[in-house]
Write an enzyme that holds these catalytic residues in place. Sequence first.
Site, PDB file in Angstrom:
ATOM      1  N   ASP A 140       0.845  -1.196   0.000  1.00  0.00           N
ATOM      2  CA  ASP A 140       0.000   0.000   0.000  1.00  0.00           C
ATOM      3  C   ASP A 140       0.874   1.238   0.000  1.00  0.00           C
ATOM      4  O   ASP A 140       1.957   1.221  -0.601  1.00  0.00           O
ATOM      5  CB  ASP A 140      -0.935  -0.038   1.220  1.00  0.00           C
ATOM      6  CG  ASP A 140      -2.291   0.587   0.940  1.00  0.00           C
ATOM      7  OD1 ASP A 140      -2.325   1.798   0.688  1.00  0.00           O
ATOM      8  OD2 ASP A 140      -3.300  -0.125   0.973  1.00  0.00           O
ATOM      9  N   HIS A 213      -3.722   6.031   3.312  1.00  0.00           N
ATOM     10  CA  HIS A 213      -4.394   4.817   2.858  1.00  0.00           C
ATOM     11  C   HIS A 213      -3.749   3.559   3.436  1.00  0.00           C
ATOM     12  O   HIS A 213      -4.427   2.653   3.943  1.00  0.00           O
ATOM     13  CB  HIS A 213      -4.368   4.782   1.326  1.00  0.00           C
ATOM     14  CG  HIS A 213      -5.274   3.766   0.703  1.00  0.00           C
ATOM     15  ND1 HIS A 213      -4.898   2.448   0.520  1.00  0.00           N
ATOM     16  CD2 HIS A 213      -6.519   3.883   0.189  1.00  0.00           C
ATOM     17  CE1 HIS A 213      -5.882   1.797  -0.079  1.00  0.00           C
ATOM     18  NE2 HIS A 213      -6.886   2.641  -0.289  1.00  0.00           N
ATOM     19  N   SER A 543     -11.014  -1.070  -0.725  1.00  0.00           N
ATOM     20  CA  SER A 543      -9.720  -0.989  -0.036  1.00  0.00           C
ATOM     21  C   SER A 543      -9.879  -1.259   1.451  1.00  0.00           C
ATOM     22  O   SER A 543      -8.959  -1.746   2.101  1.00  0.00           O
ATOM     23  CB  SER A 543      -9.104   0.404  -0.209  1.00  0.00           C
ATOM     24  OG  SER A 543      -8.495   0.547  -1.462  1.00  0.00           O
TER      25      SER A 543
END
Length: 764
Positions: A140, A213, A543
């Site tokens: 990520d 994220h 996600s």
Amino acid sequence: MLIVKFLQIVLLLIFSSKSTVADKKTQPSKTTYIIQMDPSTMPSSFNDQLQWYASSLRSISDSAEMLYAYKHAIQGFSTRLTNEEAELLAKQPGVLSAIPETVYKLHTTRTPQFLGLEKGSTNYLPATEKESDVIIGVIDTGVWPELQSFNDAGLGPVPSRWKGECETEKDFNASSCNRKLVGARYFLKGREAAAGTINGTEESRSPRDTLGHGTHTSSTAGGSIVANASLFGYAFGKARGMATKARLAIYKACWEYGCFTTDVLAAIEKAIEDGVNIISISLGADHPTDYYEDVIAIGSFKAAAHGIFVSAAAGNGGPYPKSLSNMAPWITNVGAGAIDRDFPVYVRLGNGKNYTGASLYSGEPLPGYPLPLVYAGNVSSPPSALCDEHTLIPSKVKGKIVICEQGFINSVDTGFQVNKTGGLGMILINTKEDGEEIFAKAYLAPAASLGYKAGDELKKYALSDRNPRATLTFGGTKVHVQPSPVVAAFSSRGPNPLTPGILKPDLIAPGKNILAGWTHAAGPSELDYDTRRVSFNIISGTSMSCPHVSGLGAMLKGAHPDWSPATIRSALMTTAYTTDKNGAALLDFATGKPATPFDFGAGHVDPAAALDPGLVYDATTNDYLNFLCALDYTSSQIKQATGQDFTCDSRKKYRVEDLNYPSFAVNMKTASGSGKPMSVQHTRILTNVGEPGTYKVSVSSPSSSVKIEVEPTTLCFSKMYEKKSFTVTFNTWASMPSGTTTFGHLEWSDGKHKVVSPIALGWT
């Protein structure tokens, strides 16, 4: 912001490879390629593969350099080449393929209680010590290591088999890693080769996460327990990952401009080499690609062959059909559901009507009395309903609540523009295309999001009433919202656009309005001018659902160390549920109607049931090789997809229907009028992972026009890991229009366990 950045990178990919020298004829443009090599053809004159790669590259270019050399995810390397050089290299002996660089998109608390992982929950599941032997690799945007979500209190020594590293830079030192965060690496060669050098001021050239994220996904998968967590008081409570005792290894391969395939492949490579048990991938491509050209599929096959469970996001292309990514059958493909928690804001109009929206605004409330209400299309120049920067007319907006329509910019920025122009508040309404799904956003100014139907009524009121007025009242956090769960409208849908005979997605997990860790380098809105800093943020996407399943996979691996990746997937799928908390069929938020296996796969994940599934559908590397033969892949294509030397036996009939998958995607041909039924047969093998017992089958037929026969109808297991096979035959005399679909399920039960597989049947 992510959409804007993605558009920027498309331009960068087009132009960045061109020389700064004005004469383009002397400096042709270059593209990054991943070069797959066949090590069995390496000449004996070379001492090792790296030397061979370098020689092959020098044979077509004196200036080209290797970005990465790979040996686990694939055999090969990546480099920058002109089109002509790539064509020449592809003709070199031993070169299997030259795959051009692409950019993947990121597929951007209450869930532990909702899933039964907390005390007081039904089927409470405490973490086990064996869980601490499991290492989750998260590919990520990196990690913010100082968060309490990554504290290592109560954890023992790092597993001795761990081979990874904590790569250090000036803002990421050795102490950033610990017994929870056991390793952290970063990969930027592909990104910098295509889009220019990262200067380190906006993004960190280290494993540190400046986007948020990666911190969110990693803390969701395996974050430690943190008391009194919230976002500005919203979702207040105890935050934790799915597998609180599991270890985390961070592989930063995604940057502000996206995730470059060369870097993603390098991350998978190191994850395999380092010794992770789980790989979590919350990113993917926009369009389906054959397995032998799909970098995630290629790397994940090697990971699965090493016994690594790979969980990947299904994508945010819903509610449109055939919008899935990461569809390889050796990858567990995860869609998104909404849980039983909302963040309501109540909109009351001057005509007495009331509507409920969503918001995470935490500042000073609006006055309690009604305020003037205007529609942005009437108070902007040129007329625009999007409330774009510099379009609103201050004299017509000042002191009012402004109705704006959903557009392509960050909705928090939309509210900011209204406030900056003098508006006191904003109501952001969905367009017809956006539908009814709304997201809670951490607005900087008073604002609410409304679905299409309510928004349309609101707009009509503002345009027809002589003195339109409204109030906004923020309702905080509301739990036990029903119905729940529901399939999120944004979650990508089947049928499988690449291999219709394999049902995808595999299952869904919580993915809407999820609270998890966040970077201190960016505000919760991700806007550059948002100076607020938080340790937790609430965001949505597949996600977010993917790391839920990654963490649950780690939990199952800890409880059952000998389970294969396919066994873990089967346990999660065959125990998933397809009804909400009230027993009604799971709904699709996009339509308000019952969802189907094309929306949720096997159903919503149920961790407690998955720990003891009774029977499982296991699969080996050879099963996947046979599957690729069924797709008529050549030996070269199979080697590109898997790295395996495998030749399909011309005397054998290979069938997609024979892959030992925990679901059934049945493709019937429209009846020819011959009077004979159309018939499709699937074969499966079940493995007992529980106590000895006798299982009987039952079938919910997809249609009255389809007869389903199972042979045998009873399976008796006398010992652990005993295997039994069965066949399912689907017969129909019906002539149905092409594209017709219908759904059912097949269930094996011993009275205690229910081993359920979805059936999706369509006519072509």
